[in-house]
Design a protein around this motif. Structure first.
Motif, PDB file in Angstrom:
ATOM      1  N   HIS A 150      36.815  61.714  25.292  1.00  0.00           N
ATOM      2  CA  HIS A 150      36.575  61.223  23.859  1.00  0.00           C
ATOM      3  C   HIS A 150      35.265  60.770  23.453  1.00  0.00           C
ATOM      4  CE1 HIS A 150      40.462  62.544  22.215  1.00  0.00           C
ATOM      5  NE2 HIS A 150      41.308  61.832  23.224  1.00  0.00           N
ATOM      6  N   ASN A 151      34.832  59.730  24.309  1.00  0.00           N
ATOM      7  CA  ASN A 151      33.686  59.316  24.220  1.00  0.00           C
ATOM      8  C   ASN A 151      32.456  60.371  24.333  1.00  0.00           C
ATOM      9  OD1 ASN A 151      31.874  56.762  23.609  1.00  0.00           O
ATOM     10  ND2 ASN A 151      31.079  57.178  25.772  1.00  0.00           N
ATOM     11  N   ASN A 152      32.701  61.275  25.642  1.00  0.00           N
ATOM     12  CA  ASN A 152      31.411  62.142  25.838  1.00  0.00           C
ATOM     13  C   ASN A 152      31.598  63.018  24.995  1.00  0.00           C
ATOM     14  OD1 ASN A 152      31.027  60.681  28.063  1.00  0.00           O
ATOM     15  ND2 ASN A 152      32.435  61.823  29.478  1.00  0.00           N
ATOM     16  N   LEU A 153      32.703  63.565  24.554  1.00  0.00           N
ATOM     17  CA  LEU A 153      32.878  64.637  23.221  1.00  0.00           C
ATOM     18  C   LEU A 153      32.218  64.105  22.129  1.00  0.00           C
ATOM     19  CD1 LEU A 153      36.383  66.042  23.612  1.00  0.00           C
ATOM     20  CD2 LEU A 153      34.268  67.306  23.493  1.00  0.00           C
ATOM     21  N   GLY A 154      32.193  62.813  21.833  1.00  0.00           N
ATOM     22  CA  GLY A 154      31.545  62.110  20.444  1.00  0.00           C
ATOM     23  C   GLY A 154      30.176  62.381  20.779  1.00  0.00           C
ATOM     24  N   ASN A 155      29.623  61.964  21.836  1.00  0.00           N
ATOM     25  CA  ASN A 155      28.027  61.981  22.287  1.00  0.00           C
ATOM     26  C   ASN A 155      27.525  63.489  22.202  1.00  0.00           C
ATOM     27  OD1 ASN A 155      28.241  59.158  22.972  1.00  0.00           O
ATOM     28  ND2 ASN A 155      28.498  59.357  25.062  1.00  0.00           N
ATOM     29  N   VAL A 156      28.458  64.471  22.550  1.00  0.00           N
ATOM     30  CA  VAL A 156      27.695  65.746  22.427  1.00  0.00           C
ATOM     31  C   VAL A 156      27.905  66.082  21.122  1.00  0.00           C
ATOM     32  CG1 VAL A 156      28.223  68.264  23.023  1.00  0.00           C
ATOM     33  CG2 VAL A 156      28.374  66.350  24.831  1.00  0.00           C
ATOM     34  N   TYR A 157      28.872  65.828  20.489  1.00  0.00           N
ATOM     35  CA  TYR A 157      28.851  66.221  18.820  1.00  0.00           C
ATOM     36  C   TYR A 157      27.846  65.594  18.136  1.00  0.00           C
ATOM     37  CZ  TYR A 157      33.526  68.669  18.907  1.00  0.00           C
ATOM     38  OH  TYR A 157      34.381  69.629  19.228  1.00  0.00           O
ATOM     39  N   TYR A 158      27.306  64.455  18.519  1.00  0.00           N
ATOM     40  CA  TYR A 158      26.547  63.612  17.805  1.00  0.00           C
ATOM     41  C   TYR A 158      25.243  64.383  18.139  1.00  0.00           C
ATOM     42  CZ  TYR A 158      23.405  59.741  16.197  1.00  0.00           C
ATOM     43  OH  TYR A 158      22.386  59.236  15.527  1.00  0.00           O
ATOM     44  N   ALA A 159      24.914  64.814  19.485  1.00  0.00           N
ATOM     45  CA  ALA A 159      23.560  65.493  19.577  1.00  0.00           C
ATOM     46  C   ALA A 159      23.480  66.837  18.917  1.00  0.00           C
ATOM     47  CB  ALA A 159      23.625  65.630  21.282  1.00  0.00           C
ATOM     48  N   LEU A 160      24.609  67.384  18.713  1.00  0.00           N
ATOM     49  CA  LEU A 160      24.797  68.726  18.049  1.00  0.00           C
ATOM     50  C   LEU A 160      24.715  68.328  16.253  1.00  0.00           C
ATOM     51  CD1 LEU A 160      27.387  70.607  20.224  1.00  0.00           C
ATOM     52  CD2 LEU A 160      24.867  71.023  19.981  1.00  0.00           C
TER      53      LEU A 160
END
Length: 173
Positions: A150-160
């Protein structure tokens, strides 16, 4: 001694080394791996285990060397080794090599959760957030309730720039 008894002897020694490591006896596990490697230089499972022990003690270059030795063995098919090597190369900022080994781990097991996550992080660090997102969503299909995921998904969504999805993922972490 025939070949099958040698393989069994190596397998038993590796199981013992793994048990020692899990019991917090890294020195004993290291000793067993060295004994295997004295008799069977470049034995891939011994190199893999010893490499991970080296990593646990902060000896990253030595760990990379051992995991690379294992990965270069003909017909070695342990996706964990290739994924672990990818992670150590990523941490050493060797992203192209890391991507190569992470992708190879997935050729051995396309649904290898750790391999999917490692490749996603590598691709994110290389700036390919769309591909990273795709891999993380694939990993989520395998193991939906994982804080690191979930943390990694959050980071990627943030970058997008998908801040709502990023916050949602971080809240689930």
């Amino acid at each position: 001694m025939n070949d099958s008894s040698q393989v069994l002897s190596i397998g038993a020694a590796l199981r013992l080394a793994q048990q020692q490591l899990q019991a917090g006896k890294a020195a004993e596990a290291t000793h067993i791996c060295h004994q295997i490697l004295q008799q069977f230089p470049e034995q891939p499972d011994a190199c893999n285990l010893l490499g991970m022990i080296q990593y646990q003690y902060g000896a990253i270059p030595e760990a990379i060397e051992l995991l690379t030795t294992a990965a270069r063995q003909r017909n070695y098919r342990n996706p964990h080794c290739f994924s672990n090597l990818a992670e150590l190369l990523r941490r050493s900022n060797r992203l192209s090599e890391a991507e190569h080994y992470a992708r190879h781990s997935l050729t051995l097991d396309p649904n290898f959760y750790e391999g999917l996550c490692n490749l996603a992080i590598i691709l994110q660090e290389k700036g390919d957030n769309e591909a990273a997102l795709s891999l993380l969503l694939q990993a989520q299909g395998l193991k939906a309730d994982n804080a690191a995921l979930h943390n990694n998904l959050g980071n990627v969504y943030y970058a997008l720039h998908n801040f709502t999805a990023a916050i949602d993922q971080w809240n689930q972490a």
